[in-house]
Design a protein around this motif. Structure first.
Motif, PDB file in Angstrom:
ATOM      1  N   ILE A   1      45.220  42.289  25.333  1.00 42.87           N
ATOM      2  CA  ILE A   1      45.027  41.890  26.720  1.00 42.87           C
ATOM      3  C   ILE A   1      43.536  41.727  26.986  1.00 42.87           C
TER       4      ILE A   1
ATOM      5  N   THR B   1      48.176  33.920  27.113  1.00 47.83           N
ATOM      6  CA  THR B   1      49.524  34.465  27.296  1.00 47.83           C
ATOM      7  C   THR B   1      50.547  33.669  26.485  1.00 47.83           C
TER       8      THR B   1
ATOM      9  N   GLU C   1      50.923  34.051  22.572  1.00 51.81           N
ATOM     10  CA  GLU C   1      51.597  35.202  21.947  1.00 51.81           C
ATOM     11  C   GLU C   1      53.102  35.007  21.852  1.00 51.81           C
TER      12      GLU C   1
ATOM     13  N   PHE D   1      54.281  47.977  30.022  1.00 53.47           N
ATOM     14  CA  PHE D   1      54.034  46.587  29.656  1.00 53.47           C
ATOM     15  C   PHE D   1      53.764  45.706  30.873  1.00 53.47           C
TER      16      PHE D   1
ATOM     17  N   ARG E   1      50.083  44.015  32.298  1.00 51.26           N
ATOM     18  CA  ARG E   1      49.773  42.581  32.350  1.00 51.26           C
ATOM     19  C   ARG E   1      49.381  42.152  33.757  1.00 51.26           C
ATOM     20  N   ARG E   2      50.097  42.679  34.724  1.00 53.21           N
ATOM     21  CA  ARG E   2      49.746  42.357  36.107  1.00 53.21           C
ATOM     22  C   ARG E   2      48.317  42.787  36.403  1.00 53.21           C
TER      23      ARG E   2
ATOM     24  N   ALA F   1      45.765  42.877  34.487  1.00 54.83           N
ATOM     25  CA  ALA F   1      44.798  41.929  33.926  1.00 54.83           C
ATOM     26  C   ALA F   1      44.635  40.731  34.867  1.00 54.83           C
TER      27      ALA F   1
ATOM     28  N   TYR G   1      53.670  35.263  36.872  1.00 59.44           N
ATOM     29  CA  TYR G   1      54.596  35.901  35.929  1.00 59.44           C
ATOM     30  C   TYR G   1      56.035  35.499  36.197  1.00 59.44           C
TER      31      TYR G   1
END
Lengths: 188, 188, 188, 188
Positions: free
Chosen positions: B70, B89, B92, B120, B124-125, B127, B155
């Motif tokens: 990340i 994103t 990956e 998880f 991500r949120r 970031a 997302y």
DNA sequence: CGATAACCGAGACGGTACGTCCTGTCTTTCG
DNA sequence: CGAAAGACAGGACGTACCGTCTCGGTTATCG
């Protein structure tokens, strides 16, 4: 119709009802063919004869439930239509357990995923597509904006919140999302 | 550390690796504790001692995989940052099977859902939140726009497409989404 | 004795006691090395270091219990000796659970069977053999009668009733058996 | 018969046969439900549906084997009958492994012990009881001698030797035991 | 109206994975 | 180096469902 005993509508109803009841009581994860059959007073064979998996049973039940529900609002303007559409969508959240369970199954089983897409997801996309189409004709959406992406944004947010549960899915959320979309699409 | 034989790092690695290999070969739906244990040359008890479910094993494997991944881009402007973030994103996507399997499990098992969110999804949120925070400071985002909703949009679209598979998740998609978001948030 | 810490007598006692208590509470079938170790506050390794199986632990405990118990009566006549011997034998029936458990184990595990024979069964036979030997010298047993067969009859009946539980093992039973044996062996 | 698929006689036979084969090859101690099921090509559930434990499977197999075997000799005199009976009993020693295993199980499991008594042990006692009954009518057994004790003596010696294995169970042994019993019971 | 055919309920079948328990071994720390 | 602690690989346990099958029985069409 050929010879032979015809399919029992009574059994079909009993099975769909039993599936929804089991789901409501114990959750999708605990749903089993055995359990549905037992509660419906049906033989397992009868279920397997008409549905390939438990998810397909639940999908049928959902489609029965939501049959006449997809009403496409036509208020005359994009903001009004969007608000009405999202409000209607969120109002059906008694179906949260069903939808989340079916999505889980779709993620695990490609065969069911296809059925779920065709019979549920794409039907919902079509409704939204109609709203957006009218807005395009009215000139409410700037050129160069792909309506399919807008559909993804709307259903993306809806499903993401439905699944994660970190934020509400209520009318205020609908209005906020509508406002954001309008800022994005309005020509200037 | 107290007395007793310490946890075997070798076994831990073997189990995580075995889980990913089984998942890759047979898919998440066919993943079993027995299978993981057998391939890892481990006892089932050893797995159950450290992980409550197979999903938690896979989540650990994923976190190990994605550990240093990340990276929050800092290109100096929101468009550049967003493009870079989405490109990273989408790059990956070897993890597609893993992510979709874990999401399915999260939808079925509330206990795992909590772990998945914390370890998880929320990471991500965070970031993305950092990127948006910098944009707000730079005045690139109009007042009255909730960054959390923007995160949901990003997302939401990513997960929706990841799950449904009806539209690509590539750099073009990233640019299109970036463009839409910029239209929505840019002050005027 | 070589170097190193000597065997802990405290641990040995704790293990034997724990084994008997577990056996008493839950029965031989539920006896486990884990259970004994846990109750004794001992490590499993400590048990395995000194005993090859749980049956050997229980056998040691039994031998400790019954250590000084094998008293061979010497009343001066076969009937009196037999009656006294059987009465003494039956009096120890608090050991029923232990004996039956060990016999079960011996039937399943030839290695333990050998130990059980040597350390328990044959020791008991020797006591009875001594009684019969004196009776032969006194001329109370007719020629041509094999004392070993008599031993088999006595212990056969005792074990058969102990195992099947269809008939009592009390003093009356002892007297009845004594009477039968005397009719069989008395010269005429 | 109620509705539903009827019990499969083929499966029943396969399971009993598999149990005996496994027992013969690996011994009673190594007998497992898994092993029986695998060798029989049956599901474990099918075994558990009809037998509460592996011992009950083996007991059924034994009863099938020994079905018509309990033939009560009627030679006209107690010595002849006893000799014939014991010889017949000893001749079945191919069943040694089975009998010893079942007795071990009976010693460990009271529920099975009851079944073993009723279906096997007591059936054998009844045969001997019939022989002794005829002898009583013929006046070959003195008054005051309890036939039940005689049965205990016979089966006590048989089982004791069967289990301990310290002395042979052959025709000579049978004759020796017969002789002893006759000395004990003959009126004078 | 009887034969035929497809349906229905029930429930046994061969399988597979579950999560637990115990085995006997091993690898630590402590005394 | 013995002993407590406890992790390890392995394997059987008894249970729950799966999807298939085989019954007896029911309800339609069609000759």
């Amino acid at each position: 119709m050929g010879p032979g005993r015809p399919r029992s509508e009574k059994a079909r109803q009993a099975i769909l009802t039993a599936a929804l009841e089991e789901l409501e009581e114990h959750g999708y994860a605990a749903l089993t063919m055995q359990g549905i059959a037992a509660r419906a007073g049906a033989g397992k064979q009868t279920i397997y004869r008409w549905w390939p998996s438990k998810a397909d049973v639940v999908l049928d039940a959902l489609v029965d439930l939501a049959a006449a529900r997809i009403t496409v609002p036509d208020e005359g303007s994009l903001p009004a239509d969007l608000d009405a559409f999202l409000a209607a969508t969120f109002r059906e959240r008694g179906q949260r357990k069903i939808l989340v369970g079916l999505m889980a199954e779709a993620l695990l089983d490609p065969a069911f995923a296809a059925a779920f897409r065709e019979r549920f997801l794409f039907a919902r996309r079509a409704a939204l597509r109609e709203i957006l189409g009218r807005a395009v004709e009215r000139g409410e959406i700037a050129d160069g904006i792909d309506p399919e992406l807008l559909i993804d944004v709307v259903y993306g947010v809806v499903w993401y919140r439905l699944m994660i549960g970190h934020a509400p899915l209520d009318e205020a959320a609908g209005r906020e999302l509508t406002a954001l979309l309008l800022r994005a699409v309005t020509p200037r």
